[in-house]
Design a protein around this motif. Structure first.
Motif, PDB file in Angstrom:
ATOM      1  N   ILE A  78       6.594  -9.444 -19.174  1.00 55.84           N
ATOM      2  CA  ILE A  78       5.951  -9.373 -17.848  1.00 55.84           C
ATOM      3  C   ILE A  78       4.757 -10.318 -17.729  1.00 55.84           C
ATOM      4  N   LEU A  81       4.763 -12.532 -14.659  1.00 60.72           N
ATOM      5  CA  LEU A  81       4.583 -11.686 -13.489  1.00 60.72           C
ATOM      6  C   LEU A  81       3.109 -11.307 -13.328  1.00 60.72           C
ATOM      7  N   LEU A 145       0.095  -4.190 -11.798  1.00 66.31           N
ATOM      8  CA  LEU A 145       0.517  -5.130 -12.847  1.00 66.31           C
ATOM      9  C   LEU A 145      -0.612  -6.057 -13.284  1.00 66.31           C
TER      10      LEU A 145
END
Lengths: 230, 153
Positions: A78, A81, A145
């Protein structure tokens, strides 16, 4: 009862203490931006939804760390991202600062509701003109995130809990539970910041808005630079 | 129209000044961190070069972290080697950052041979860019010793 039970309490308390230090620094500018965007409307529901979104993302990440039993596999997957989300958060705060200060209109940035405009511009329009607080939920889901040291530490614990689990489901639930506990612990600090930034307690808001808009521009650029360097 | 131009120019100028202030603030912040006696200049372990050794109540405690370079967000092997007369239970390591609560991150160690203990751990990355970490090695019923070092991001 599992061996991770005391850890839930540890990470709930950790979330609470980290919230008033680390999270205020990292998520504070975003929370302040959201409050100022509400322009004196009730801030509680939108902030609760924003925090709910953030914690759902934490819980999903914790569950994945628990299933994988590995922190590094998850975070390497991730990383791009997270970098994108950090830049997005910077752009969001920057644009809100520019628009709030009257430096540039939303229409001039994106075009006035042009149906062919991009998903980003539509989303930003929707957020800036939102009357329903529900838009803060997906925003929280996305900004959950954001790269953050204490979140990483909680994810490391989630992965460890998953390594000790008998089944994948148990690993998922252990990891998710730890991140839920951590995330819930961080809520009070961000709610306090959001409420204070709501400016309902200040009589003359004009000057505060001007100063805040400059600070938001500065912080937005700082986030973008951090995102590029990350 | 000319008036509008000057108003826009003034706004742009304020933005530029704000950006400059931010950059200067970043520089000042880094300078303050460097000057902070509780931070980077307290580094007492060149972990990137090799193992570090500290004394603790008549014992020596040696910490090594592999693989090199010691990098954040990677699986790392922590090794603690003890020497001295005292017998102790398995030590453990707490990873932390001074002045910034990063949450509890403990590396449990297991004996691999006489007085040598190993465990797996991960050093998290702080998005602020700070890279000085503290590994506090605790020897139960003996005491604690701090190894302060920089990691690679």
């Amino acid at each position: 009862m599992s061996s991770t039970d005391p850890l839930y309490l540890v990470f709930l308390v950790t979330g609470f203490t980290v919230g008033f230090g680390h999270c205020v620094g990292m998520c504070g500018p975003i929370v302040v931006s959201l409050s100022l965007n509400l322009k004196g409307r009730n801030v509680l529901i939108p902030h609760l939804l924003y925090n709910a979104g953030r914690i759902i993302t934490y819980a999903i990440l914790g569950g994945l760390a628990g299933i994988l039993g590995s922190f590094t596999i998850l975070t390497s997957s991730i990383l791009s991202l997270q970098k994108g989300v950090l830049i997005f958060a910077g752009v969001l705060v920057l644009l809100m600062g520019l628009a709030m200060g009257g430096w540039i209109s939303f229409g001039r940035i994106f075009g006035d509701g042009d149906s062919s405009s991009s998903l980003f511009s539509k989303s930003f329009h929707r957020l800036s003109a939102a009357r329903s607080p529900m838009v803060y939920l997906p925003l929280g889901l996305l900004l959950g995130l954001l790269p953050c040291g204490p979140v990483y530490t909680a994810l490391i614990a989630s992965a460890r809990a998953g390594m000790g689990a008998q089944t994948a489901l148990q690993g998922f639930l252990s990891g998710m539970g730890l991140m839920l506990a951590f995330g819930i612990g961080t809520i009070p600090a961000l709610l306090v910041v959001g409420k204070l930034a709501g400016l309902g307690w200040i009589r003359s808001r004009r000057m505060i808005y001007k100063i805040s808009s400059v600070l938001m521009v500065v912080i937005g650029i700082y986030f973008i630079i951090q995102g590029i360097q990350y | 129209m000319l008036e509008g131009f000057w108003i826009s120019a003034r706004k742009i100028l304020i933005t530029v000044i704000a950006c400059l202030l931010m950059v200067m603030n970043q520089g000042a912040l880094r300078g303050a961190i460097a000057a902070d006696p509780t931070s980077e200049n307290l580094i007492n372990c060149s972990i990137q070069q090799g193992p570090c050794t500290k004394d603790l109540r008549g014992m020596t405690v040696t910490l090594d972290i592999q693989p090199k370079p010691v990098t954040a967000m990677k699986d790392l092997k922590f090794q603690v080697t003890l020497s001295g007369e005292k017998k102790t239970a398995a030590p453990y390591i707490d990873l932390s950052m001074r002045g910034m609560n990063m949450g509890p991150n403990r590396v449990e160690l297991r004996p691999v041979k006489d007085n040598v203990y190993e465990g797996q751990g991960i050093i998290a990355r702080c998005p602020s860019g700070r890279r000085t970490w503290i590994a506090t090695v605790t020897l139960p019923e003996v005491g604690k010793v701090e190894f302060i070092f920089d990691v690679i991001y």
